[in-house]
Design an enzyme around this catalytic site. Structure first.
Site, short mmCIF file in Angstrom:
data_model
loop_
_atom_site.label_atom_id
_atom_site.label_comp_id
_atom_site.label_asym_id
_atom_site.label_seq_id
_atom_site.Cartn_x
_atom_site.Cartn_y
_atom_site.Cartn_z
N GLY A 16 20.66 32.11 -10.39
CA GLY A 16 21.13 31.66 -9.27
C GLY A 16 22.12 32.39 -8.60
O GLY A 16 22.13 33.69 -8.53
N PHE A 17 23.13 31.96 -7.81
CA PHE A 17 24.00 32.74 -6.97
C PHE A 17 25.01 33.66 -7.68
O PHE A 17 25.07 34.72 -7.53
CB PHE A 17 24.93 31.75 -6.12
CG PHE A 17 24.11 31.16 -5.09
CD1 PHE A 17 23.82 31.90 -3.78
CD2 PHE A 17 23.78 29.93 -5.02
CE1 PHE A 17 23.26 31.43 -2.74
CE2 PHE A 17 23.09 29.25 -3.96
CZ PHE A 17 22.80 29.94 -2.59
N GLY A 18 25.32 33.05 -8.80
CA GLY A 18 26.24 33.95 -9.77
C GLY A 18 25.62 34.97 -10.47
O GLY A 18 25.77 35.95 -10.65
N GLU A 174 24.04 14.96 4.03
CA GLU A 174 22.98 15.54 4.50
C GLU A 174 21.72 14.57 4.71
O GLU A 174 20.88 14.47 5.26
CB GLU A 174 22.45 16.79 3.85
CG GLU A 174 23.51 17.93 4.09
CD GLU A 174 23.63 19.14 3.08
OE1 GLU A 174 24.40 19.92 3.39
OE2 GLU A 174 22.71 19.00 2.21
N ASP A 311 29.03 27.59 -11.29
CA ASP A 311 29.44 26.08 -11.66
C ASP A 311 29.66 25.70 -12.97
O ASP A 311 30.13 24.94 -13.32
CB ASP A 311 28.09 25.47 -11.04
CG ASP A 311 28.13 25.08 -9.52
OD1 ASP A 311 28.93 25.72 -8.84
OD2 ASP A 311 27.02 24.54 -9.26
N ALA A 326 28.61 28.08 -3.52
CA ALA A 326 27.69 29.29 -3.68
C ALA A 326 28.64 30.60 -3.31
O ALA A 326 28.56 31.56 -4.38
CB ALA A 326 26.82 29.40 -2.80
C1 LIG Z 1 21.70 19.97 -3.09
C2 LIG Z 1 22.83 20.94 -3.17
C3 LIG Z 1 23.30 21.36 -2.12
C4 LIG Z 1 24.47 22.54 -2.11
N1 LIG Z 1 25.02 22.75 -0.92
C5 LIG Z 1 25.87 23.54 -0.85
C6 LIG Z 1 26.26 24.29 0.27
O1 LIG Z 1 25.98 23.65 1.62
N2 LIG Z 1 27.37 25.18 0.33
C7 LIG Z 1 27.64 25.88 -0.85
O2 LIG Z 1 28.58 26.63 -1.01
N3 LIG Z 1 27.31 25.41 -2.03
C8 LIG Z 1 26.24 24.26 -1.99
N4 LIG Z 1 25.89 23.78 -3.35
C9 LIG Z 1 26.57 24.35 -4.71
C10 LIG Z 1 25.97 25.68 -4.85
O3 LIG Z 1 24.56 25.49 -4.83
C11 LIG Z 1 26.32 25.90 -6.41
O4 LIG Z 1 27.67 26.12 -6.27
C12 LIG Z 1 25.83 27.40 -6.77
O5 LIG Z 1 24.25 27.32 -6.73
C13 LIG Z 1 26.21 27.83 -8.17
O6 LIG Z 1 25.83 29.26 -8.34
P1 LIG Z 1 25.51 29.21 -10.05
O7 LIG Z 1 24.91 30.57 -10.06
O8 LIG Z 1 26.66 28.95 -10.89
O9 LIG Z 1 24.42 28.41 -10.47
P2 LIG Z 1 23.00 28.07 -9.64
O10 LIG Z 1 22.82 28.58 -8.57
O11 LIG Z 1 22.52 26.54 -9.96
O12 LIG Z 1 21.91 28.86 -10.86
C14 LIG Z 1 21.73 28.45 -12.09
C15 LIG Z 1 20.19 29.12 -12.77
O13 LIG Z 1 20.42 29.04 -14.01
C16 LIG Z 1 19.06 28.58 -14.48
N5 LIG Z 1 19.41 28.07 -15.84
C17 LIG Z 1 19.94 26.88 -15.94
N6 LIG Z 1 19.70 26.57 -17.45
C18 LIG Z 1 19.15 27.44 -17.97
C19 LIG Z 1 18.66 28.07 -19.28
N7 LIG Z 1 19.02 26.90 -20.24
N8 LIG Z 1 18.17 29.01 -19.33
C20 LIG Z 1 17.74 29.81 -18.34
N9 LIG Z 1 17.92 29.59 -16.86
C21 LIG Z 1 18.49 28.46 -16.81
C22 LIG Z 1 18.70 27.54 -13.19
O14 LIG Z 1 17.21 27.91 -13.22
C23 LIG Z 1 19.38 28.56 -12.12
O15 LIG Z 1 18.53 29.48 -11.49
C24 LIG Z 1 24.78 22.87 -3.31
C25 LIG Z 1 24.21 22.62 -4.40
C26 LIG Z 1 23.18 21.64 -4.41
C27 LIG Z 1 22.51 20.99 -5.57
#
Ligand SMILES: Cc1cc2nc3c(=O)[nH]c(=O)nc-3n(C[C@H](O)[C@H](O)[C@H](O)COP(=O)(O)OP(=O)(O)OC[C@H]3O[C@@H](n4cnc5c(N)ncnc54)[C@H](O)[C@@H]3O)c2cc1C
Length: 428
Positions: A16-18, A174, A311, A326
């Site tokens: 994901g983003f991180g 939204e 997150d 994000a």
């Molecule tokens: C509907 C929605 C709207 C949003 N709107 C906004 C916005 O407008 N602006 C904003 O800044 N933020 C927004 N966010 C929040 C933002 O998307 C998150 O803060 C961001 O994605 C967090 O990044 P991350 O890398 O922690 O997790 P994520 O981007 O969620 O990535 C996690 C990744 O881990 C993978 N994963 C999970 N569990 C496992 C596992 N057990 N094994 C292997 N892979 C796994 C998933 O498939 C995913 O690809 C929104 C979120 C949602 C759900």
């Protein structure tokens, strides 16, 4: 005998983003990076509601992770679901079978929906987190109008044309705003037995205001903007039951039954289950949302070789919690990569600093709110800023171009082109 790895092994869980930002920031570093994700794509979640409301097709907001990282020679991408992490053995286990070892681990598996202990509600009130969720919700919502057209029972029709969105955060706002636009504009003139504009869109929020992370005046503006679209916003509305036929709500001590076939859940978020697993292994408690409290350099307490970001991480800087958005996840990913490199060089790691560039939430056409660099925006200007930012931050030139063209066409025609769906039992 297995050959010793040429370089230190960095294992990143989640694309994901991180996780993606961490992998990119390790470009050119003398490390062997493996990125594991349970899907094959990176998803731009901020535009997920557009897929759920038929504005954009799924491939416009997602891209294969291995394609994004194709030019980075030191990265291998694997598709697999991580189910266990063994800190002592420095390895993770995949659901599909297989164990991956690491010297440095970056955990970025994000968050999922929380139904506050009522997981049985999930069947009737799907949340929005993955492409499959968005496609499922889109099929439900569009199918409701189709079934209402064919129904001769007035009560059934009313339930099909009542849309209840639970949770007044960005996703709920939204969804409610866009649903109102679909009912009032997109579907106009296409039905004979029903008037889509008569659909009732309700947004239920348990707290005293919607978009509570924004200043009070902007929350109030967002409520007015939603109401101008025809959305009924109910504050202080506590959902106490959800089943196949409706939602039970308590408000000011009065319980009300809302018959409906369409419920969308946007009320709660909890960390990926790997958070609890990591916390247990480190002998610490996760926070209430299941996130892992990390040290100031984003490492797991007592485990400098493990960094938890995005997150999944709980971190406060000068008493301010880093938000689950994000840009914060991206910044954490870049910082985790810098700290991995510092450790390899025998240097001290540095504390994470969050740079807040602002935030925006869209409500509907010409309607949005935002705070950028301390300045507040509402309405038309906020909406244009929101559009611009989301095009810029999308991954890939093709996605940017396609989304730009789809939005331009929507703007002039009020149409949403991604309305073709399979009946729900055939939906992916
Ligand atoms: C509907 C929605 C709207 C949003 N709107 C906004 C916005 O407008 N602006 C904003 O800044 N933020 C927004 N966010 C929040 C933002 O998307 C998150 O803060 C961001 O994605 C967090 O990044 P991350 O890398 O922690 O997790 P994520 O981007 O969620 O990535 C996690 C990744 O881990 C993978 N994963 C999970 N569990 C496992 C596992 N057990 N094994 C292997 N892979 C796994 C998933 O498939 C995913 O690809 C929104 C979120 C949602 C759900």
């Amino acid at each position: 005998m297995p050959m010793a790895p040429e370089h230190p092994r960095v294992l990143i869980l989640g694309g994901g983003f991180g996780g993606l930002a961490a992998a990119k920031a390790l470009k050119g570093a003398a490390v062997d990076v493996t990125l594991v994700d349970r899907t094959n794509h990176h998803l731009f979640q901020p535009l997920l509601y557009q897929v759920a409301t038929a504005g954009l097709a799924a491939p416009s907001i997602a891209a294969p992770i291995r394609h994004i990282l194709r030019g980075q020679r030191n990265v291998t991408v694997l598709m697999g679901e991580v189910v266990d992490i063994d800190l002592a053995a420095r390895s993770v286990t995949l659901a599909e079978g297989g164990v991956l070892g690491f010297d440095h681990l970056v955990v970025a598996t994000g968050a999922t929906h929380s139904y506050f202990g009522r997981d049985d509600w999930a069947t009737h009130a799907p949340g929005l987190k993955t492409l499959a969720d968005a496609q499922g919700i889109r099929a439900r919502l569009l199918e409701a109008f189709e079934r209402a057209e064919g129904s001769t029972d007035a009560a059934e029709r009313a339930a099909l044309l009542r849309f209840v969105v639970i949770g007044g955060g960005p996703t709920g706002v939204e969804m409610a705003g866009t649903l109102a636009e679909i009912a009032r504009h997109t579907l106009q003139g296409e039905f004979r037995g029903i008037d889509p504009a008569s659909a009732e869109i309700l947004l239920l929020e348990g707290g005293a205001r919607i978009l509570a992370a924004y200043p009070e005046a902007l929350s109030a503006s967002a409520k007015r903007q939603l109401e101008s679209l025809g959305v009924c916003v109910r504050l202080g509305a506590k959902v106490v039951g959800i089943d196949a036929d409706g939602v039970d709500v308590e408000r000011e001590g009065v319980r009300e039954r809302l018959p409906t076939r369409n419920v969308v859940w946007g009320a709660g978020v909890k960390a990926s289950p790997l958070g609890a697993l990591l916390a247990r292994a480190a002998g610490i408690d996760p926070d209430r949302a299941g996130r892992v409290p990390v040290t100031s350099d984003l490492s797991l307490p007592g485990h400098p070789e493990v960094q938890v970001i995005g997150d999944l991480a709980a971190l406060s800087i000068d008493g301010q919690a880093v938000p689950g958005i994000a840009p914060a996840a991206k910044q954490m990913g870049q910082h985790a990569a810098r700290n991995v490199i510092a450790r390899l060089r025998g240097q001290a790691t540095t504390p994470f600093r969050y740079r807040d560039y602002g935030s925006m939430a869209t409500i509907g056409r010409h309607r949005a709110i935002g705070v950028i660099g301390g300045m507040r925006f509402t309405g038309l200007l906020a909406w244009w800023l929101w559009l611009f930012a989301h095009i810029v931050f999308l991954i890939g030139y093709r996605n940017r171009l396609v989304v730009l063209m789809d939005w331009a066409s929507q703007y002039w025609t009020m149409q949403r082109h991604a309305r073709v769906f399979s009946p729900r039992d055939e939906a992916p």
